[in-house]
Design a protein around this motif. Structure first.
Motif, PDB file in Angstrom:
ATOM      1  N   SER A   1       0.847  -1.181   0.000  1.00  0.00           N
ATOM      2  CA  SER A   1       0.000   0.000   0.000  1.00  0.00           C
ATOM      3  C   SER A   1       0.887   1.237   0.000  1.00  0.00           C
ATOM      4  O   SER A   1       2.110   1.148   0.149  1.00  0.00           O
ATOM      5  CB  SER A   1      -0.909   0.000   1.228  1.00  0.00           C
ATOM      6  OG  SER A   1      -0.132   0.025   2.419  1.00  0.00           O
ATOM      7  N   ALA A   2       0.268   2.400  -0.152  1.00  0.00           N
ATOM      8  CA  ALA A   2       1.035   3.644  -0.227  1.00  0.00           C
ATOM      9  C   ALA A   2       1.845   3.903   1.043  1.00  0.00           C
ATOM     10  O   ALA A   2       2.867   4.595   0.996  1.00  0.00           O
ATOM     11  CB  ALA A   2       0.098   4.811  -0.503  1.00  0.00           C
ATOM     12  N   ASP A   3       1.416   3.334   2.183  1.00  0.00           N
ATOM     13  CA  ASP A   3       2.161   3.546   3.427  1.00  0.00           C
ATOM     14  C   ASP A   3       3.233   2.488   3.663  1.00  0.00           C
ATOM     15  O   ASP A   3       3.880   2.474   4.711  1.00  0.00           O
ATOM     16  CB  ASP A   3       1.203   3.605   4.620  1.00  0.00           C
ATOM     17  CG  ASP A   3       0.468   2.286   4.853  1.00  0.00           C
ATOM     18  OD1 ASP A   3       0.725   1.301   4.112  1.00  0.00           O
ATOM     19  OD2 ASP A   3      -0.378   2.239   5.764  1.00  0.00           O
ATOM     20  N   GLY A   4       3.448   1.582   2.701  1.00  0.00           N
ATOM     21  CA  GLY A   4       4.508   0.586   2.807  1.00  0.00           C
ATOM     22  C   GLY A   4       4.108  -0.722   3.440  1.00  0.00           C
ATOM     23  O   GLY A   4       4.962  -1.558   3.716  1.00  0.00           O
TER      24      GLY A   4
ATOM     25  N   LEU B   1       2.633  -4.450   3.358  1.00  0.00           N
ATOM     26  CA  LEU B   1       2.433  -5.525   2.395  1.00  0.00           C
ATOM     27  C   LEU B   1       0.950  -5.904   2.355  1.00  0.00           C
ATOM     28  O   LEU B   1       0.352  -6.244   3.378  1.00  0.00           O
ATOM     29  CB  LEU B   1       3.271  -6.750   2.765  1.00  0.00           C
ATOM     30  CG  LEU B   1       3.166  -7.935   1.802  1.00  0.00           C
ATOM     31  CD1 LEU B   1       3.746  -7.576   0.436  1.00  0.00           C
ATOM     32  CD2 LEU B   1       3.893  -9.156   2.378  1.00  0.00           C
ATOM     33  N   GLN B   2       0.354  -5.870   1.168  1.00  0.00           N
ATOM     34  CA  GLN B   2      -1.062  -6.138   1.007  1.00  0.00           C
ATOM     35  C   GLN B   2      -1.356  -7.490   0.352  1.00  0.00           C
ATOM     36  O   GLN B   2      -2.308  -8.159   0.710  1.00  0.00           O
ATOM     37  CB  GLN B   2      -1.699  -5.033   0.145  1.00  0.00           C
ATOM     38  CG  GLN B   2      -1.662  -3.657   0.773  1.00  0.00           C
ATOM     39  CD  GLN B   2      -2.526  -3.574   2.007  1.00  0.00           C
ATOM     40  OE1 GLN B   2      -3.709  -3.912   1.991  1.00  0.00           O
ATOM     41  NE2 GLN B   2      -1.948  -3.124   3.111  1.00  0.00           N
TER      42      GLN B   2
ATOM     43  N   GLY C   1      -9.726  -3.297  -0.327  1.00  0.00           N
ATOM     44  CA  GLY C   1     -10.303  -4.360   0.491  1.00  0.00           C
ATOM     45  C   GLY C   1      -9.884  -5.753   0.079  1.00  0.00           C
ATOM     46  O   GLY C   1     -10.151  -6.722   0.800  1.00  0.00           O
ATOM     47  N   GLU C   2      -9.219  -5.905  -1.082  1.00  0.00           N
ATOM     48  CA  GLU C   2      -8.797  -7.233  -1.533  1.00  0.00           C
ATOM     49  C   GLU C   2      -7.413  -7.587  -0.988  1.00  0.00           C
ATOM     50  O   GLU C   2      -6.621  -6.708  -0.658  1.00  0.00           O
ATOM     51  CB  GLU C   2      -8.788  -7.302  -3.061  1.00  0.00           C
ATOM     52  CG  GLU C   2     -10.164  -7.224  -3.682  1.00  0.00           C
ATOM     53  CD  GLU C   2     -10.129  -7.400  -5.194  1.00  0.00           C
ATOM     54  OE1 GLU C   2     -11.188  -7.655  -5.783  1.00  0.00           O
ATOM     55  OE2 GLU C   2      -9.031  -7.272  -5.784  1.00  0.00           O
ATOM     56  N   LYS C   3      -7.140  -8.867  -0.921  1.00  0.00           N
ATOM     57  CA  LYS C   3      -5.857  -9.351  -0.435  1.00  0.00           C
ATOM     58  C   LYS C   3      -5.161 -10.236  -1.465  1.00  0.00           C
ATOM     59  O   LYS C   3      -4.178 -10.895  -1.147  1.00  0.00           O
ATOM     60  CB  LYS C   3      -6.051 -10.139   0.866  1.00  0.00           C
ATOM     61  CG  LYS C   3      -6.530  -9.282   2.027  1.00  0.00           C
ATOM     62  CD  LYS C   3      -5.526  -8.198   2.401  1.00  0.00           C
ATOM     63  CE  LYS C   3      -5.981  -7.367   3.580  1.00  0.00           C
ATOM     64  NZ  LYS C   3      -5.024  -6.275   3.885  1.00  0.00           N
TER      65      LYS C   3
END
Length: 371
Positions: free
Chosen positions: A271-274, A276-277, A322-324
């Motif tokens: 994500s933009a904040d680093g 892991l998504q 919301g997806e992983k």
């Protein structure tokens, strides 16, 4: 004698009616009319015809064995599946091969202007210099580093800044990033940014605001560094994932950062904040990866990953809120030297017209595909 009396004396045995004799059995070699009719109707198969059928069956079994052997050999060499499942009806439309640009030796990265009028290709063997081509495939210039930087250069990945239209080139031996205008004029170079102890820049990408993302393969642990327009480090990604030679990097319209963790066979999404998504791992199933290198994102929301050992471009959907996980959409390309075939595809980039430019390193060319 009355009708109620039994005329048979007591103790007498009433004679039984003689049993009917069964019909005489037909001789063993006799043929009934029905059987004779069936035999007359059954076709007579010649001996030669039987032999031919056996040969055809043997040939089919041999071909099936050869196919299974080929799949086994493919897996042992590449640890990758052969994609034989076509996309479902109404599924994702894949691009088509258009042309190739030759005159480069072992290209690994490329960049292109938005209108496709200038194409920049990094050559990692031969002259080891980044070359400039026009839209027709004619070489029109070079991206020459300054003499003061020495003679040992290997341009690997390239990226275009969407804000300034400048071309950035990562150079392994000098651990620097060289910056040029679209005419090929040298502008400046980026060395170790302030705040980093060591750095070996490899993959390059920009977001829409002009922030530069660089895969740093000399860090411990290896990571992705985000630089602002002034060259200042503002963020790092991937320090907790144990990355091994991250190559490609790309940023989608939501600020998610996609990194090909090459030696681990993974595509990591932050994500933009680093944080892991999601990730796509190495494996033999459809949609898994072997040796992912370049990555790019289309303006229609597709993630393109160049799989060097899979000899194809794998296509996923961008990560939605919301997806992983990433949805696998399909792939295009195959191994070989013909048009539309690859030998170790590496970096890839996009222009603003729906064209995809793929560094086909083993075939010494840059392929152009289009939707």
């Amino acid at each position: 004698m009355s009708a109620s009396e039994d005329p048979t004396p007591e103790g007498a045995v009433t004679p039984e009616a003689p049993a009917a004799e069964p019909p005489a059995a037909a001789p063993a070699d006799a043929e009934t009319p029905a059987a004779a009719a069936a035999d007359a109707a059954a076709p007579v198969v010649p001996v030669e015809e039987k032999r031919r059928r056996k040969l055809i069956l043997l040939l089919l079994l041999s071909l099936a064995f050869i196919l299974l052997l080929a799949i086994a050999i493919w897996y042992l060499i590449f640890r990758q599946p052969i994609n034989v499942i076509p996309p479902p009806p109404g599924g994702t439309v894949m691009p088509n091969y258009v042309t190739s640009i030759y005159g480069v030796t072992r290209p690994l990265g490329a960049a292109v202007t938005d209108d496709g009028s200038r194409i920049f290709i990094g050559e990692t063997d031969g002259d080891r210099i980044a070359k400039v081509f026009d839209s027709g495939g004619a070489q029109v210039g070079l991206l020459q580093p300054p003499v003061s930087t020495g003679s040992s250069h290997v341009p690997v990945y390239l990226a275009r800044n969407p804000v300034t239209n400048e071309i950035y080139v990562s150079d392994r031996p000098t651990a620097a990033i060289y910056v040029y205008d679209t005419s090929g004029n040298y502008l400046r170079q980026l060395n170790v940014p302030q705040g980093l102890d060591t750095w070996a820049p490899l993959g390059l990408a920009f977001d829409a605001a002009g922030n530069l993302y660089v895969t740093n393969v000399n860090a411990n642990p290896q990571d992705v560094v985000k630089l602002d327009a002034s060259g200042k480090v503002v963020q790092t990604f991937g320090t907790n994932e144990g990355m091994s030679f991250p190559n490609g990097v790309a940023v989608d319209s939501n600020g998610n950062v996609y990194v090909t963790d090459s030696n681990n066979g993974r595509l990591l999404v932050y994500s933009a904040d680093g944080t892991l998504q999601a990730q796509v791992g190495r494996g033999v199933g459809v949609g898994n990866l072997g040796l992912p290198r370049g990555v790019a994102i289309t303006n229609t929301g597709q993630v393109l990953v160049a799989d060097a050992t899979g000899q194809a471009i794998e296509v996923f959907s961008v990560l939605k809120s919301g997806e992983k996980r990433l949805n696998f959409l399909g792939s295009f390309g195959a191994e070989g030297g013909a048009d539309g075939q690859f030998e170790y595809p590496n970096g890839l980039t996009l222009d603003g017209r729906g064209h995809i430019y793929i560094a086909d390193s083993g075939n010494k060319r840059l392929q152009v595909w289009s939707y």
